[in-house]
Motif scaffolding. Structure first.
Motif, mmCIF file in Angstrom:
data_model
loop_
_atom_site.group_PDB
_atom_site.id
_atom_site.type_symbol
_atom_site.label_atom_id
_atom_site.label_comp_id
_atom_site.label_asym_id
_atom_site.label_seq_id
_atom_site.Cartn_x
_atom_site.Cartn_y
_atom_site.Cartn_z
ATOM 1 N N GLU A 25 0.835 -1.195 0.000
ATOM 2 C CA GLU A 25 0.000 0.000 0.000
ATOM 3 C C GLU A 25 0.871 1.248 0.000
ATOM 4 O O GLU A 25 2.043 1.198 0.402
ATOM 5 N N VAL A 26 0.310 2.331 -0.471
ATOM 6 C CA VAL A 26 0.989 3.625 -0.447
ATOM 7 C C VAL A 26 -0.095 4.706 -0.422
ATOM 8 O O VAL A 26 -0.947 4.759 -1.314
ATOM 9 N N ASN A 27 -0.120 5.497 0.640
ATOM 10 C CA ASN A 27 -1.084 6.596 0.756
ATOM 11 C C ASN A 27 -2.526 6.166 0.475
ATOM 12 O O ASN A 27 -3.212 6.769 -0.352
ATOM 13 N N ASP A 28 -2.974 5.144 1.150
ATOM 14 C CA ASP A 28 -4.351 4.641 1.041
ATOM 15 C C ASP A 28 -4.679 4.019 -0.315
ATOM 16 O O ASP A 28 -5.840 3.697 -0.593
ATOM 17 N N GLN A 29 -3.672 3.851 -1.160
ATOM 18 C CA GLN A 29 -3.862 3.084 -2.390
ATOM 19 C C GLN A 29 -3.314 1.682 -2.127
ATOM 20 O O GLN A 29 -2.256 1.534 -1.502
ATOM 21 N N LEU A 31 -1.760 -1.883 -3.629
ATOM 22 C CA LEU A 31 -1.140 -2.591 -4.754
ATOM 23 C C LEU A 31 -1.658 -4.013 -4.715
ATOM 24 O O LEU A 31 -1.618 -4.661 -3.662
ATOM 25 N N GLU A 48 -13.276 6.355 -8.439
ATOM 26 C CA GLU A 48 -11.869 5.995 -8.299
ATOM 27 C C GLU A 48 -11.243 5.587 -9.624
ATOM 28 O O GLU A 48 -11.821 4.813 -10.377
ATOM 29 N N VAL A 97 -3.151 -0.703 -9.108
ATOM 30 C CA VAL A 97 -3.109 0.302 -8.046
ATOM 31 C C VAL A 97 -4.485 0.933 -7.985
ATOM 32 O O VAL A 97 -4.971 1.485 -8.993
ATOM 33 N N GLU A 98 -5.126 0.843 -6.824
ATOM 34 C CA GLU A 98 -6.475 1.380 -6.663
ATOM 35 C C GLU A 98 -6.740 1.573 -5.178
ATOM 36 O O GLU A 98 -6.056 0.982 -4.345
ATOM 37 N N PRO A 99 -7.718 2.416 -4.836
ATOM 38 C CA PRO A 99 -7.979 2.658 -3.413
ATOM 39 C C PRO A 99 -8.517 1.406 -2.730
ATOM 40 O O PRO A 99 -9.077 0.518 -3.383
#
Lengths: 121, 121
Positions: A25-29, A31, A48, A97-99
């Protein structure tokens, strides 16, 4: 801190088609990795964007008025609200990559729909 | 819709070390490619995680109390606020995911600091 994960090793965990697994994950996204074969379902994600990165194989992304053929290394972002249908003639490996809130079949519920809990397992 | 971009082709645009180029976006996160060689600078990003995906080569990520050696295919998210210093003994290609607001040297201004405008060029 979450230890590093190797992208190729991550696909070892994926045993079913169209069943994404969260790998980071990265900033609420989130992987996610997924193996695709065949067609999914026409759907959109209203709020989104969804990013596809082709790790292995080819993917045809169908839109309502055209299609885009993606090959290994290609990266495509599906903007929010855009109807799309991914189609893989042969097995294709993708990094997504998605929320965390994104449902991978949008509001369409099919036998391929997987809950976030299933994607974390 | 932004057309697909090929990750490997994207590195053709990168001529300088430590000079990220924006190649895509998803939900207000930017995808950037960069070629690294040598050490950058100790820094942190107070409000934002930063994801490193090693596309080619190796990268040693130094933290205050340990280091992590990354190889091709490895993905590591640096959590917000964590001091880090990327070190590449040999040329290394990375794909980064971070918010548009992230400064790649944090609050450290060095001769390697690049504005977002420079990263978009």
């Amino acid at each position: 801190m979450i230890p590093p994960i190797n992208l190729i090793d991550a696909f070892d965990r994926v045993t079913d088609y169209w069943s994404p697994k969260v790998i980071g994950e990265v900033n609420d996204q989130l992987l996610k990795v997924a193996k695709l074969k065949g067609a999914l379902v026409w759907h959109a994600h209203d709020g989104e964007d969804e990013l596809f990165h082709i790790v292995k194989g080819k993917l045809r992304m169908e839109f309502e008025d055209h299609a885009v053929d993606l090959k290994e290394g290609d990266i495509l972002t599906i903007p929010k609200g855009v109807m799309h249908n991914p189609v893989a003639e042969e097995e294709c490996w993708v990094l997504l990559v998605e929320p965390a809130s994104t449902k991978h079949t949008g509001d369409e519920i099919t036998d391929r729909t997987r809950s976030l809990e299933e994607q974390m397992s």
